[in-house]
Each structure stands twice: as structure tokens, then as C-alpha cells.
Design a protein around this motif. Structure first.
Motif, PDB file in Angstrom:
ATOM      1  N   THR A  36     -22.985  54.940  51.123  1.00 25.59           N
ATOM      2  CA  THR A  36     -21.584  55.329  50.953  1.00 25.59           C
ATOM      3  C   THR A  36     -21.381  56.067  49.641  1.00 25.59           C
ATOM      4  N   THR A  40     -20.768  60.184  49.316  1.00 22.70           N
ATOM      5  CA  THR A  40     -19.522  60.612  48.680  1.00 22.70           C
ATOM      6  C   THR A  40     -19.814  61.536  47.502  1.00 22.70           C
ATOM      7  N   ALA A 233     -17.824  51.315  46.669  1.00 20.22           N
ATOM      8  CA  ALA A 233     -18.822  51.546  47.719  1.00 20.22           C
ATOM      9  C   ALA A 233     -19.873  50.449  47.655  1.00 20.22           C
ATOM     10  N   GLU A 235     -20.052  47.497  49.799  1.00 10.96           N
ATOM     11  CA  GLU A 235     -20.371  46.855  51.079  1.00 10.96           C
ATOM     12  C   GLU A 235     -20.553  45.338  50.940  1.00 10.96           C
ATOM     13  N   VAL A 356     -11.819  53.200  55.510  1.00 13.33           N
ATOM     14  CA  VAL A 356     -11.982  54.124  54.392  1.00 13.33           C
ATOM     15  C   VAL A 356     -10.583  54.494  53.938  1.00 13.33           C
ATOM     16  N   ALA A 365     -14.655  52.452  50.948  1.00 13.47           N
ATOM     17  CA  ALA A 365     -15.189  52.597  52.296  1.00 13.47           C
ATOM     18  C   ALA A 365     -16.165  51.464  52.524  1.00 13.47           C
ATOM     19  N   GLY A 366     -16.206  50.953  53.746  1.00 17.39           N
ATOM     20  CA  GLY A 366     -17.154  49.875  54.035  1.00 17.39           C
ATOM     21  C   GLY A 366     -16.704  48.999  55.182  1.00 17.39           C
ATOM     22  N   TYR A 368     -19.022  47.911  57.534  1.00 12.01           N
ATOM     23  CA  TYR A 368     -19.678  48.563  58.669  1.00 12.01           C
ATOM     24  C   TYR A 368     -20.313  47.588  59.659  1.00 12.01           C
ATOM     25  N   GLY A 372     -23.904  51.140  59.655  1.00  9.88           N
ATOM     26  CA  GLY A 372     -23.478  51.986  58.544  1.00  9.88           C
ATOM     27  C   GLY A 372     -24.264  53.247  58.282  1.00  9.88           C
ATOM     28  N   THR A 376     -21.490  55.757  57.091  1.00 12.34           N
ATOM     29  CA  THR A 376     -21.374  56.073  55.671  1.00 12.34           C
ATOM     30  C   THR A 376     -21.277  57.577  55.447  1.00 12.34           C
ATOM     31  N   ALA A 379     -17.833  58.446  56.173  1.00 13.15           N
ATOM     32  CA  ALA A 379     -17.025  57.950  55.056  1.00 13.15           C
ATOM     33  C   ALA A 379     -17.116  58.888  53.861  1.00 13.15           C
ATOM     34  N   GLY A 380     -18.317  59.362  53.550  1.00 16.21           N
ATOM     35  CA  GLY A 380     -18.482  60.253  52.409  1.00 16.21           C
ATOM     36  C   GLY A 380     -17.701  61.543  52.557  1.00 16.21           C
TER      37      GLY A 380
END
Length: 450
Positions: A36, A40, A233, A235, A356, A365-366, A368, A372, A376, A379-380
Motif C-alpha cells: 500500500t 502510493t 498504510a 494493515e 481507502v 487504505a487497508g 484487505y 491485498g 493495494t 488503493a495506491g
């Protein structure tokens, strides 16, 4: 068990990234150097090279689930399309759009890996989920019907002969197949991404645990990083942050891996196109044929630990490792040597729905739930658009801005999660005995993303 730990760990020395040494200023500070955080950082740096981006990591890049998972880069999302459509402000069309975005994310991981020279053994061979009892067969057919109702209808039902063309397992009555999954080497992807973002000018500080996230700053024992946007990020490690103790529950998933198998054994098993594989049991299992000719195989079954504790010793549960070995032998009627056994925590929100978002300078974000690797990436790209204040199709997807309610306080959390894990084991036993769909599983489905 006398096995080395993680199959995906780097055999060569890793780059030495210095820890944070004092306060500093940035435009964006990202807490966590897993997928993640790295995705990002990658998409932000590509979109605006002038941004000062700092990533803070408590251990080393890819230390958590990003470097320990089963290597399924899939279009799976942890809750069903029906549940997504029921979220506030969502709709049937929005849920289907998220499904399509997940499919596109599988391809995006491959495209970026190729473009950036990340050799992560990416191969898109799809996923086969075996049905090995009449009850499982009925469940497989129902999933195909549901997929046709809620999406583009690309989940296929396979007859035993069609299954055998992809994988030759025991007791197969049928299977489902989706093309939207690639097998990868998780550690290579995490380490490769970290190297790429550094080349793009991102600073990664390892061995720098963040203790608190506040609007405008990330607090560590070694200094404070101030930035207009702080990204969480973390998780499964999120409960270690002040004020986030009940945000997600860290639930362990464990894996084993075989020695490289002979050409003769592979001729018997198949998996020539490296599809990832599972079956229709309730207690989740997952596997892949690695690029170097091993079977890497994992599943649930390890306990949740009181107060969301995470410790290195929790990665080692001999009972679960032995169960995974037995299951793999039964699936393929083989007796390989096992050379690796490892595990780690993944993040489970209370409603099992990943999310997210960005509110008042703090992004996240997370959640999952083990799905993931490609999520992810989505999400990024979504966080990039949110941080750069872009109104895009990604920022309008139904998981954006979703807030899961907090987990119950202890001991209710410990009792409930471990009861759920036990229930899934009992559901499989119930189906073997009754030869009917499990009542236990049906009662648990609303609590598990169904």
C-alpha cells in the motif's frame, strides 16, 4: 519443524536504509513500506516528481504481509458485490465498477512490473477453485450463477475433464475458473517496488516505528515528520498505533513450500500455465506453482491472539503447518519434502470490507483480509487521486471513504474471532458428515463478507 522461514525472503544482502534521525518536513509522509505504502509513493512520484515523499517503516520494506503472502495477484475483493452495493451511497452499478477496477488492477501490476524492470515472476494463469464433494460442486455452480448476475460473467464452470487440462488433483467433480489472477513472487515485488520509488526520489526510512498518526504529522521515537498529508498504510500492524487498537484485527495466515519438484511430478500435477489454486472448503486454502518449480501452499487456522498481539513466535504453529502439508498431499497424491514454513498477520476489519480514504489530512487504505496484492495497487492509484484532489472514476468507487466500525473490546474480540475460525473448521467437518451445505457456514456468512 527445522525449516527455514519465508520462501520469499531475499537470499542476498538487502540495501541498508537509514532510520529517521530527527524531525523533518515533507509534502506526504507514508507510514508503512508494504505494498500500500509503496504503490502510493510510486503513483504520487510519477504524477508529481516535485513532491517530497517520505516513507516510514518499522522494520524493512515488505516485512509484513506484502512479503509473506501466497502470491495471488487476483481480482478478489474481501466482500461480495451484493454487500458492496448495499454500502451507503453505493449501487449495483458501483459494485460492478469496483469489480472491473479490481480486474484492471491485476493487469496494472504486471504492466508496471514490466515497465520498471521488477522481476517478480508475474504470470497471469488465472485461478482454479476445485469442487471435491457434491456439496462443494453445488457451491461452485452457485458462485458461477452469482458472478453472472453481479458482473461481466467471466467466472466459468469447468467439468472434470476441463479441470484436468489445467490441474490434476484428486476427487475432482468440477471447478470454477477465472482468468483474472496472476501468480507472483511477493518478496521480489515488494523489494523491487521499494527500489523503484527510491529511484523516483522517495525517501524510505527503515527501522523507524511510528507510534502515533495525527493530522499533519507522524510521530516516531526518533523524530516527527510533518506533512500536509499523512498516509496510514499499516494493515495488520495498525493496532500498534495509538488510538487504532480496534481498527482491524491481525489474523494469522500460514504457509509451507515444497522442494523443487521433478518434471515427472509436474507431469502428474499439471499447473503448466501456473494458475493459482484452491478448493471450495470453508477454511481457506490457497496455492501456486512457483517459477522455480515448487508448490507454495497456505491457509488459515492459526489463532487470533489476545489484544491483537503480534510476535515473531506467532508465525510458527506446527499444528497448522502439519495440516497444510497433509492437505497438499491429499490434493495431489504426492509426498514431497517440505523445505519452508512461515506466516504472518493480515488485517481484518469488523465488516470485512477493505477501504481507502482521505479526511482532514489523514489518508488510509487497508483491511484487505488477505486479498491485498492487487487491491493495494488500486488503493495506491486511488490515494494518488485523492491526495492530488482529482475527481476520477477511482475516487467514486464504493469503498472510498468507507469506515468499518471498531472491533469489540477484549475479551469479546478474542472469543468472537477464534470462535469464527473454529466454526469454519467445523463447517467442513459438518459437510463431510451430513453431505449437505453447512448450517454453521450459512449462519457465519453475514459476519465473513458474504
Amino acid at each position: 519443524m527445522g525449516c527455514p522461514l519465508n520462501l520469499w525472503s531475499a537470499p542476498d544482502p538487502l540495501p541498508e536504509r537509514p532510520g529517521l534521525a530527527g524531525d523533518r518536513q515533507a509534502d506526504v509522509v507514508i507510514v508503512g513500506a508494504g505494498y500500500t505504502g509503496l504503490w502510493t509513493a510510486y503513483y504520487l512520484a510519477k504524477a508529481d516528481p516535485s513532491l517530497r515523499i517520505v516513507v516510514l517503516e518499522a522494520q524493512i520494506a515488505g516485512f509484513g504481509a506484502s512479503g509473506r503472502n501466497g502470491g495471488w495477484c487476483s481480482a478478489l475483493f474481501p466482500v461480495s458485490s451484493k454487500r458492496l452495493a448495499a454500502l451507503p451511497g453505493s449501487s449495483r452499478e458501483a459494485a460492478i465498477e469496483l469489480h472491473r477496477a479490481m480486474q484492471a488492477s491485476v493487469n496494472e501490476v504486471g504492466l508496471v512490473s514490466a515497465a520498471e524492470g521488477i522481476d517478480c515472476d508475474y504470470h497471469k494463469g488465472g485461478t482454479v477453485v476445485l469442487a471435491r464433494t457434491p456439496v462443494q460442486l453445488a457451491r461452485a455452480r452457485a458462485e458461477v450463477d452469482a458472478a453472472a448476475e453481479w458482473g461481466p460473467g467471466d467466472l466459468q464452470f469447468l467439468t472434470p475433464d476441463e479441470v484436468a487440462a489445467k490441474v490434476r488433483a484428486t476427487k475432482v467433480l468440477g471447478a470454477t475458473f477465472t482468468p483474472h489472477c496472476a501468480a507472483i513472487h511477493p518478496g521480489k515485488l515488494a523489494r523491487g517496488l521499494a527500489a523503484v520509488v527510491e529511484r523516483l526520489g522517495v525517501t524510505i526510512h527503515e527501522q523507524t516505528p511510528v507510534t502515533r498518526i495525527l493530522p499533519g504529522r507522524a510521530v516516531t521515537p526518533y523524530g516527527v515528520v510533518r506533512a500536509e498529508v499523512v498516509v496510514r498504510a499499516t494493515e495488520g500492524f495498525t493496532p500498534g498505533l495509538a488510538g487504532q487498537e480496534r481498527a482491524v484485527a491481525p489474523v494469522y495466515s500460514l504457509m509451507v513450500a515444497t522442494e523443487p519438484l521433478s518434471a515427472e511430478v509436474w507431469d502428474r500435477i499439471g499447473l503448466a500455465d501456473r494458475p493459482t489454486f484452491s478448493d471450495q472448503r470453508h477454511l481457506i486454502i490457497y496455492g501456486q506453482r512457483t517459477a522455480d518449480g515448487r508448490l507454495a501452499f497456505g491457509g488459515r487456522g492459526a489463532p487470533y491472539h489476545f489484544r491483537s498481539r503480534i510476535e515473531p513466535g506467532f508465525d510458527d504453529v506446527p499444528r497448522v503447518f502439519k495440516g497444510l502439508q497433509k492437505t497438499l498431499r491429499d490434493l495431489f497424491d504426492i509426498s514431497p519434502e517440505f523445505t519452508h514454513a512461515w506466516g504472518g498477520p493480515l488485517g481484518v476489519p469488523r465488516d470485512w470490507c477493505a477501504s481507502v480514504g482521505l479526511e482532514r489530512g489523514v489518508a488510509w487504505a487497508g483491511g484487505y483480509v488477505g486479498d491485498g496484492v492487487s487491491t493495494t495497487n488500486l488503493a495506491g492509484r486511488t490515494l494518488r487521486d485523492l491526495i492530488l484532489e482529482r475527481d476520477t472514476a477511482l475516487t467514486r468507487l464504493p469503498w472510498v471513504g468507507h469506515r468499518s466500525r471498531a472491533w469489540e473490546p477484549e475479551p469479546l474480540r478474542w472469543l468472537g474471532i477464534n470462535a469464527g475460525l473454529r466454526a469454519m473448521t467445523l463447517a467442513d467437518v459438518e459437510e463431510r458428515v451430513t453431505r449437505r451445505e453447512s448450517v454453521i457456514a450459512r449462519l457465519m456468512a453475514p459476519l465473513l463478507g458474504g
